[in-house]
Design a protein around this motif. Structure first.
Motif, short mmCIF file in Angstrom:
data_model
loop_
_atom_site.label_atom_id
_atom_site.label_comp_id
_atom_site.label_asym_id
_atom_site.label_seq_id
_atom_site.Cartn_x
_atom_site.Cartn_y
_atom_site.Cartn_z
N THR A 134 0.83 -1.21 0.00
CA THR A 134 0.00 0.00 0.00
C THR A 134 0.87 1.26 0.00
O THR A 134 2.04 1.21 0.42
CB THR A 134 -0.91 0.01 1.24
OG1 THR A 134 -0.09 -0.04 2.40
CG2 THR A 134 -1.87 -1.16 1.24
N PRO A 135 0.33 2.41 -0.43
CA PRO A 135 1.15 3.63 -0.51
C PRO A 135 1.81 3.99 0.84
O PRO A 135 2.97 4.39 0.88
CB PRO A 135 0.15 4.71 -0.93
CG PRO A 135 -0.94 3.96 -1.63
CD PRO A 135 -1.02 2.61 -0.99
N LYS A 183 3.55 2.54 16.75
CA LYS A 183 3.97 3.25 17.96
C LYS A 183 5.22 4.11 17.71
O LYS A 183 5.26 5.28 18.09
CB LYS A 183 4.27 2.21 19.06
CG LYS A 183 4.17 2.74 20.47
CD LYS A 183 4.52 1.67 21.49
CE LYS A 183 3.34 0.80 21.87
NZ LYS A 183 3.69 -0.21 22.91
N ILE A 184 6.23 3.55 17.04
CA ILE A 184 7.46 4.33 16.84
C ILE A 184 7.26 5.44 15.80
O ILE A 184 7.98 6.42 15.80
CB ILE A 184 8.69 3.46 16.48
CG1 ILE A 184 8.52 2.73 15.13
CG2 ILE A 184 9.02 2.46 17.60
CD1 ILE A 184 9.77 2.01 14.66
N ILE A 185 6.27 5.26 14.92
CA ILE A 185 5.98 6.32 13.95
C ILE A 185 5.25 7.48 14.65
O ILE A 185 5.44 8.65 14.33
CB ILE A 185 5.13 5.78 12.77
CG1 ILE A 185 5.95 4.81 11.92
CG2 ILE A 185 4.59 6.93 11.91
CD1 ILE A 185 5.13 3.96 10.96
N GLU A 195 1.21 9.86 9.90
CA GLU A 195 -0.06 9.23 10.31
C GLU A 195 -0.53 8.23 9.24
O GLU A 195 -1.04 7.16 9.58
CB GLU A 195 -1.12 10.31 10.57
CG GLU A 195 -2.42 9.79 11.17
CD GLU A 195 -2.25 8.93 12.43
OE1 GLU A 195 -1.26 9.12 13.18
OE2 GLU A 195 -3.11 8.05 12.65
N GLU A 196 -0.29 8.56 7.97
CA GLU A 196 -0.64 7.62 6.89
C GLU A 196 0.14 6.30 7.04
O GLU A 196 -0.41 5.21 6.89
CB GLU A 196 -0.33 8.26 5.53
CG GLU A 196 -0.73 7.37 4.34
CD GLU A 196 -0.19 7.89 3.00
OE1 GLU A 196 0.44 8.97 2.97
OE2 GLU A 196 -0.39 7.19 1.98
N MET A 197 1.44 6.42 7.38
CA MET A 197 2.28 5.22 7.56
C MET A 197 1.79 4.39 8.76
O MET A 197 1.69 3.16 8.66
CB MET A 197 3.74 5.63 7.83
CG MET A 197 4.43 6.31 6.68
SD MET A 197 6.13 6.74 7.20
CE MET A 197 6.45 8.14 6.17
#
Lengths: 273, 273
Positions: free
Chosen positions: B157-158, B222-224, B245-247
């Protein structure tokens, strides 16, 4: 027959013939050992067996069982037959067959296996559905497929980077997938397998030691300089003559480099029918 | 100490703590078994041991031997100590130490090992040289390092493609390499090892089954969403708040997907001193 076919008729075959059940189906061998304890006469169908070195070592792993090895190409099966005769492996037979129309009744085999077959097919889930059909209820379908996009090579010279891009474009052009390994689980689900009946894992092949590097590099240089990959590359405009020669030379240079490494991931699935 | 440190103090640690000698040092275990036959009192130094789950399972593999586990961070060693106490593993000690200046005499250990350590260092060959120094003549230095560029994920996914690019840029920024696995052999040669004394191979880690996917996806989200990776990503301009947030959401979505697979290659070397 043996004399004629023991000559290797196609450049592609050398690096295929170092494949064995031990180095290419290690994820499946413990399952075979378990089944063998209960049923020493188990039967294995090896689909797309090529020159048969995996099929023959599978047959060795089940001395009281039997392997049927199929391929769509007759000439490669002659080669496989010759190797099995040289190796004195008797519990194996070779048959020409299309993976989409296997000439076996439903529920014939205890295990149906393939290695580097589905990655070349446009509708790999249909092949898996057919493999499931000929497998006994409670039996296993096992597949291991490369994921060419994960190929990692060092030193990363311009010629080798070009080759990676070239081959990743070439595979889809001939109907296959350069990302087969990661999609194998999805293909099994599309073929009708239930998620809780599939075990997915990943393995590698690597070419780092002197003898391995020689096999790989000389093979790559050969297929770049002659044959279908070269012809398609030129016709499709993926590469010029000069670029192809740069790639071939890059592999030869890589072979002579002390810190050279090459590895690629393979997706693996075992489906319980 | 145990009570305090048995709380996991950092988000990064969860997926590190499922690591064991069996799933992360399988390439080395047969060698350990061979050495143990001759010398049951062998000593292993595990450098950059983190929360120590590999060190502790190495100690279990050599019940009459001894493991010294080091890390530069005291807090993570408290966690490792607590786990070893919980697991009742006695033949292990934990010490704060810098991999570039190990507080041991030349030729102290039978085996010096590290896992996912050199990939974080700017001069990994200097660390390997120091690991070789503290190893006995005839002993082994073993290392296994990820190659983040080979990470392969499905569905692609993107948000997950963005994450792959993000993390591959993040690692070099903090002094490490996103292509450590493939270069590990070269680093050993640069550290003074002779080519014919090094065995190079590749392994994988994969997260495909439900419990594994949960650990990986929740950890990544969590780390993102908080911590050093997020802060660096924003400061360096690699990603916006929206992209991060997308990731994070992409990993959460991936976790719930039946055909989801994730794998990454690791380079492995065993150097005989």
């Amino acid at each position: 027959m043996a004399d004629q076919s023991s000559q290797k008729p196609a450049a592609q075959w050398t690096h295929h013939e170092i494949r064995t059940a031990e180095n290419s189906a290690a994820y499946l061998l413990p399952k075979i050992q378990s089944i063998k304890q209960v049923n020493p006469n188990l039967t294995i169908l090896d689909v797309g067996a090529g020159s048969g070195t995996i099929s023959i070592t599978l047959a060795r792993a089940i001395p009281d069982g039997h392997v049927t090895a199929t391929d769509v190409k007759t000439d490669i099966l002659l080669r496989a037959q010759a190797i099995s005769e040289q190796e004195c492996v008797k519990n194996i037979e070779f048959l020409e067959a299309d993976v989409f129309k296997l000439p076996f009744a439903d529920g014939t085999f205890d295990i149906t296996h393939c290695h580097q077959v589905l990655c070349h097919l446009k509708d790999p889930w249909d092949a898996l559905r057919e493999m499931l059909r000929v497998t006994k209820p409670g039996g296993l379908v096992a597949a291991r497929e490369g994921d060419v996009q994960t190929e990692c090579v060092w030193p990363e010279t311009p010629g080798l980077v070009k080759f990676h891009d070239f081959i990743a474009k070439f595979i889809p052009l001939s109907g296959g997938s350069a990302m087969a390994g990661r999609q194998l689980l999805g293909w099994a689900l599309k073929a009708g397998a239930q998620r809780n009946k599939v075990t997915a894992s990943f393995g590698t092949w690597s070419f780092c030691e002197e003898a391995e590097k020689k096999i790989w590099a000389q093979q790559m240089a050969k297929i770049i300089r002659a044959g279908r990959i070269r012809d398609t590359g030129l016709k499709s405009g993926f590469s010029t003559e000069d670029e192809l020669e740069e790639m071939a030379k890059a592999w030869e240079e890589w072979e002579g480099t002390d810190d050279a490494t090459l590895a690629m991931m393979h997706g693996e699935i075992i489906v319980q029918k």
